[in-house]
Structures are given as C-alpha cells and as structure tokens.
Design a protein around this motif. Structure first.
Motif, PDB file in Angstrom:
ATOM      1  N   UNK A 205       0.760  -1.398   0.209  1.00 50.34           N
ATOM      2  CA  UNK A 205      -0.194   0.095   0.015  1.00 50.34           C
ATOM      3  C   UNK A 205       1.144   1.567  -0.169  1.00 50.34           C
ATOM      4  N   UNK A 206       1.929   1.581   0.485  1.00 47.44           N
ATOM      5  CA  UNK A 206       2.981   2.381   0.689  1.00 47.44           C
ATOM      6  C   UNK A 206       3.515   2.513  -0.545  1.00 47.44           C
ATOM      7  N   UNK A 207       3.696   1.354  -1.353  1.00 41.25           N
ATOM      8  CA  UNK A 207       4.527   1.765  -2.709  1.00 41.25           C
ATOM      9  C   UNK A 207       4.198   2.171  -3.049  1.00 41.25           C
ATOM     10  N   UNK A 208       2.277   1.703  -3.243  1.00 36.64           N
ATOM     11  CA  UNK A 208       1.243   2.253  -4.468  1.00 36.64           C
ATOM     12  C   UNK A 208       0.896   4.163  -4.104  1.00 36.64           C
ATOM     13  N   UNK A 209       1.125   4.968  -3.188  1.00 33.47           N
ATOM     14  CA  UNK A 209       1.146   5.615  -2.475  1.00 33.47           C
ATOM     15  C   UNK A 209       0.613   6.542  -1.247  1.00 33.47           C
ATOM     16  N   UNK A 210       0.145   5.044  -1.065  1.00 34.27           N
ATOM     17  CA  UNK A 210      -0.456   5.439   0.426  1.00 34.27           C
ATOM     18  C   UNK A 210       0.185   5.955   1.445  1.00 34.27           C
ATOM     19  N   UNK A 211      -0.483   6.841   2.568  1.00 33.78           N
ATOM     20  CA  UNK A 211       0.818   7.419   3.668  1.00 33.78           C
ATOM     21  C   UNK A 211      -0.357   6.680   5.291  1.00 33.78           C
ATOM     22  N   UNK A 212       1.007   5.926   5.858  1.00 32.50           N
ATOM     23  CA  UNK A 212       0.844   4.940   6.565  1.00 32.50           C
ATOM     24  C   UNK A 212       1.702   5.405   7.715  1.00 32.50           C
ATOM     25  N   UNK A 213       1.238   5.262   9.149  1.00 34.90           N
ATOM     26  CA  UNK A 213       2.021   5.235  10.423  1.00 34.90           C
ATOM     27  C   UNK A 213       1.145   3.935  11.160  1.00 34.90           C
ATOM     28  N   UNK A 214       2.018   4.025  11.512  1.00 37.67           N
ATOM     29  CA  UNK A 214       2.674   2.773  12.071  1.00 37.67           C
ATOM     30  C   UNK A 214       2.990   2.516  13.553  1.00 37.67           C
ATOM     31  N   UNK A 215       1.801   2.445  14.825  1.00 37.05           N
ATOM     32  CA  UNK A 215       2.459   2.636  16.056  1.00 37.05           C
ATOM     33  C   UNK A 215       2.961   0.964  16.617  1.00 37.05           C
TER      34      UNK A 215
END
Length: 258
Positions: A205-215
């Motif tokens: 998903x990140x590679x597709x451009x989604x901004x991701x924040x993992x806690x």
C-alpha cells in the motif's frame, strides 16, 4: 532529566502540504492534585506517501501522540494541521467527520461486526459517510480485491483466519479513500508468519502511494517503515530515516541492486 537529542528529519520538497503537521503539541492530564504531562512540546511532520513507525516503550507518550494524530484526543496546547487544514479547534462533530473522511484506522483487535459478512463490514464507514448503496458495494468489493479477499466477500468473520480478519480491517480503512492510514499495533494478535503477510500488505500500500503511520513497540515491525520516530518521556527522542525491510530483502535477492 536531560532533553533527548533529536536528529531532525528534513521533509523532501513537495508541492502538497504535510499530511500530519504537529507544532508544539502538549498533553496534560490532571487527577486531583496530580498533574501528568504525557507530551511535552512535540513537533512532527509526515509528508504524503511516507511510511512512518511511531515507537516507544510503555508510558513514553506514543499512544497519546497516536490518539492526537487520529483526532481521538485533543492536545492541551499546540497546533495540528491535517492535510493543510487546521483541526486543532474543531467541534466534536467536525472531528468525527474529519476522522471518517481523512483517516483510516486499523487496530490490534480487528473490530469486525460478527453478524455482518466481510463486504458488509467494509461498507460500515461508507454508510456513515452517506455513500449511496450501489457505490458502497462497488467500493467495498474493490478494496476487498485489493487485499486479496474478494472471493470471501460473503463469509462471516468467524469463517476466516486472524490474518484475513486484519486484511478485512485494512480494506475497511481504505474504503473511505483516506488521506492517512493509521495502524495501532496491527500485528499484535497475529503469529510471526501472518504478521509478515500483513506487513507485506502495508508495504504494498505504501509503494502505491498510501501514507502509513504504524504505532508499534516491536523493532521487527518498525523495520518495514522508511522512517522511525521514537518517543520517550513525552518528547521525540529520535527521528531517522532507514532502508525499509522490504527494500533490503529485494536487494538481497537481486545481489544488491535496487
């Protein structure tokens, strides 16, 4: 106590505003005469398309920071801009609307409704957003296909594995086309192999451009992110970039080539 020394991350130039822009964020809790400062002046910027791991020990302030980023709590002081919009002083109804439209949540406990099938579970936030029924179904099926579960759309949550449940939770978070995907300990209930599969999905998903924040408190989960922010005693202890695990594995397979 000494203030942690922080190596600041300089965002790459971008025409788009930061997805998350926190300035001077403080959070103070009071119980009777006892005052506890959970966050003590935090500045963080997260740009579009970044994958960031927010890490720290129990009591560090990372959960409070996540709740403020997710509009689940208000700062005592400071300013928060989400996608360029000042959300610091929004009313409760406006905050609920912003959460539904701007942020997709994935939690450790999957929070699937047991009497609804998978496609119906994914449709739930779209119903609250007022999306018409036909469009709801189309979008829900699209995101289930994106996480590899279109063939199980009519199954109940009790009929699928833990890893598949987390994939449904990711699909539900993506259905509203959010600006930010916020995942709180997303592999906490999963075994190692299933955790790797779910983190592979986040990496895709990140590679597709989604901004991701993992806690997360797990280093092996934080290794999937391209940037790690560590919180301690209510302050940013460190903020550094790294080569994500997926990229390192790819290089190993190709003899060191990207």
């Amino acid at each position: 106590m000494t203030t942690p020394q922080v190596t600041p991350v300089v965002p790459a130039p971008s025409l788009a505003p930061a997805v998350v822009d926190l300035r001077g964020i403080r959070k103070v809790y009071a119980q009777g005469d006892v005052i506890f400062e959970a966050l003590r002046g935090v500045d963080v910027q997260i740009m579009p398309g970044e994958m960031v791991a927010l890490m720290g020990p129990s009591g560090s302030g990372k959960t409070t920071l996540m709740q403020i980023i997710g509009l689940l709590d208000r700062p005592s002081d400071g300013a928060y801009r989400l996608g360029g919009r000042d959300v610091t002083t929004l009313s409760e109804n406006e905050r609920a609307g912003a959460r539904n439209l701007e942020i997709g949540f994935v939690f450790q406990a999957f929070h699937l409704l047991p009497r609804l099938n998978l496609v119906e579970n994914v449709e739930v936030p779209l119903t609250y957003a007022g999306v018409p029924p036909r469009e709801r179904r189309e979008r829900a099926m699209q995101v289930l296909a994106r996480v590899g579960l279109a063939d199980k759309a009519r199954n109940l949550p009790s009929q699928i594995s833990g890893g598949q449940k987390q994939r449904v939770a990711v699909a539900r978070a993506l259905a509203g086309r959010p600006r930010l995907l916020l995942a709180d300990e997303p592999t906490g209930n999963l075994d190692t192999r299933t955790s790797e599969e779910v983190m592979g999905l986040f990496s895709d998903l990140h590679a597709e451009g989604t901004t991701v924040v993992l806690v997360t408190h797990e280093d092996d989960i934080g290794a999937y992110a391209g940037r790690v922010i560590r919180v301690r005693d209510g302050l940013i202890e460190s903020d550094r970039r790294q080569t994500p695990r997926r990229q390192m594995e790819r290089r190993a397979l190709t003899g060191g080539h990207p």
